[in-house]
Design a protein around this motif. Structure first.
Motif, PDB file in Angstrom:
ATOM      1  N   THR A 107       0.837  -1.191   0.000  1.00  0.00           N
ATOM      2  CA  THR A 107       0.000   0.000   0.000  1.00  0.00           C
ATOM      3  C   THR A 107       0.874   1.243   0.000  1.00  0.00           C
ATOM      4  OG1 THR A 107      -1.701  -1.180   1.240  1.00  0.00           O
ATOM      5  CG2 THR A 107      -1.861   1.215   1.157  1.00  0.00           C
ATOM      6  N   TYR A 108       0.793   2.004  -1.080  1.00  0.00           N
ATOM      7  CA  TYR A 108       1.597   3.214  -1.244  1.00  0.00           C
ATOM      8  C   TYR A 108       0.684   4.222  -1.921  1.00  0.00           C
ATOM      9  CZ  TYR A 108       6.078   5.692  -1.972  1.00  0.00           C
ATOM     10  OH  TYR A 108       7.119   6.593  -1.936  1.00  0.00           O
ATOM     11  N   VAL A 203       1.053   3.306   7.804  1.00  0.00           N
ATOM     12  CA  VAL A 203       1.854   2.632   8.818  1.00  0.00           C
ATOM     13  C   VAL A 203       1.977   1.142   8.541  1.00  0.00           C
ATOM     14  CG1 VAL A 203      -0.075   2.132  10.404  1.00  0.00           C
ATOM     15  CG2 VAL A 203       2.244   2.544  11.329  1.00  0.00           C
ATOM     16  N   THR A 204       1.074   0.606   7.731  1.00  0.00           N
ATOM     17  CA  THR A 204       1.123  -0.813   7.387  1.00  0.00           C
ATOM     18  C   THR A 204       2.240  -1.146   6.402  1.00  0.00           C
ATOM     19  OG1 THR A 204      -0.572  -0.361   5.699  1.00  0.00           O
ATOM     20  CG2 THR A 204      -1.329  -1.210   7.822  1.00  0.00           C
ATOM     21  N   ASN A 205       2.792  -0.144   5.728  1.00  0.00           N
ATOM     22  CA  ASN A 205       3.874  -0.377   4.762  1.00  0.00           C
ATOM     23  C   ASN A 205       5.212  -0.344   5.519  1.00  0.00           C
ATOM     24  OD1 ASN A 205       5.669  -0.485   2.614  1.00  0.00           O
ATOM     25  ND2 ASN A 205       4.504   0.935   1.339  1.00  0.00           N
ATOM     26  N   ASP A 230      -8.730  -1.677   3.193  1.00  0.00           N
ATOM     27  CA  ASP A 230      -9.432  -2.946   3.456  1.00  0.00           C
ATOM     28  C   ASP A 230     -10.472  -2.786   4.562  1.00  0.00           C
ATOM     29  OD1 ASP A 230      -7.870  -4.223   1.525  1.00  0.00           O
ATOM     30  OD2 ASP A 230      -6.318  -4.747   2.974  1.00  0.00           O
ATOM     31  N   GLY A 231     -11.156  -1.645   4.537  1.00  0.00           N
ATOM     32  CA  GLY A 231     -12.231  -1.424   5.485  1.00  0.00           C
ATOM     33  C   GLY A 231     -11.801  -1.002   6.872  1.00  0.00           C
TER      34      GLY A 231
END
Length: 243
Positions: A107-108, A203-205, A230-231
């Motif tokens: 995710t970027y 922050v997930t990347n 993703d919701g």
């Protein structure tokens, strides 16, 4: 012409010539003459002035915006040889494909928006009184495999800061290409008077955050629940490199 210099024009014909080339990425000399509806003598005179001022350059009858983005650099890592150079209009499809390869895996969001903007505007480089952007690409066997992008604001109060993105296709990671691309963009920004470059990442990347941290970037702020991925609400990490 340095990208941080805002273009100015002393005649309407000169302004229209530059804007047509800038919006289309490139333009054939004879096509531009037809679009402008001016005499051949006036066209030649105005074009010569744009080229002498460093606004446009011509090769084989094709005109493009002239930006001093530096030279071609050659590297070798293991069994891979790669080149880093300023992007050209004919890199368009390869550039979009490289961005999409990266954003399909991680995710970027900023890079995703850049790809959409490229497709909408159908041109790689922009430089006008409102916006400027510059790309460097990494190529392996002549194919684009990575990029770094600089978004260069023209508003006076923020013209010393730039946004940078960087990415390398999964098939060519592990050879130091990303680090070379990142540094090429930073070197250009520093040489052209910028004092800070920033990047914003979900922050997930974790891979991107670790990569930038390892290259001297710092976290300046966290924007809580800035993205919906993703919701779920996901924080944005705002990172910067200061010269």
């Amino acid at each position: 012409m340095e990208t941080i210099e805002r273009p100015t024009f002393e005649s309407e014909a000169r302004k229209r010539m530059y804007e047509y080339v800038e919006r289309h990425g490139t333009a054939k000399r004879h096509v531009l003459l037809d679009v402008l509806s001016v005499s051949s003598e006036e066209f030649r005179a105005e074009l010569d002035l744009l080229k002498s001022k460093g606004y446009l350059e011509e090769e084989g009858g094709t005109l493009r915006v002239a930006l001093d983005a530096g030279s071609v650099e050659e590297y070798e890592a293991g069994d891979v040889e790669f080149t880093i150079r300023p992007a050209r209009q004919d890199d368009f499809e390869g550039l979009v494909d490289a961005i999409r390869d990266v954003t399909a895996e991680e995710t970027y969001v900023v890079a995703e928006s850049i790809a959409e903007q490229l497709l909408y505007e159908d041109t790689v480089t922009r430089h006008n009184t409102v916006e400027s952007r510059l790309f460097f690409v990494a190529t392996v066997d002549g194919e684009v495999t990575g990029w770094t992008h600089l978004d260069l604001p023209q508003v006076r109060r923020i013209r010393e800061t730039a946004q940078q993105t960087v990415g390398v296709e999964s098939a060519h990671r592990g050879y130091g290409i990303g680090g070379k691309l990142l540094q090429r963009g930073l070197d250009w920004a520093e040489a052209n008077g910028y004092r800070k470059v920033y990047n914003s990442i979900p922050v997930t990347n974790e891979h991107a955050i670790s990569f930038l941290s390892a290259h001297g970037w710092n976290t300046e702020a966290i924007r809580e629940e800035h993205y919906t991925i993703d919701g779920e609400y996901v924080d944005e990490v705002m990172m910067a490199y200061t010269f």
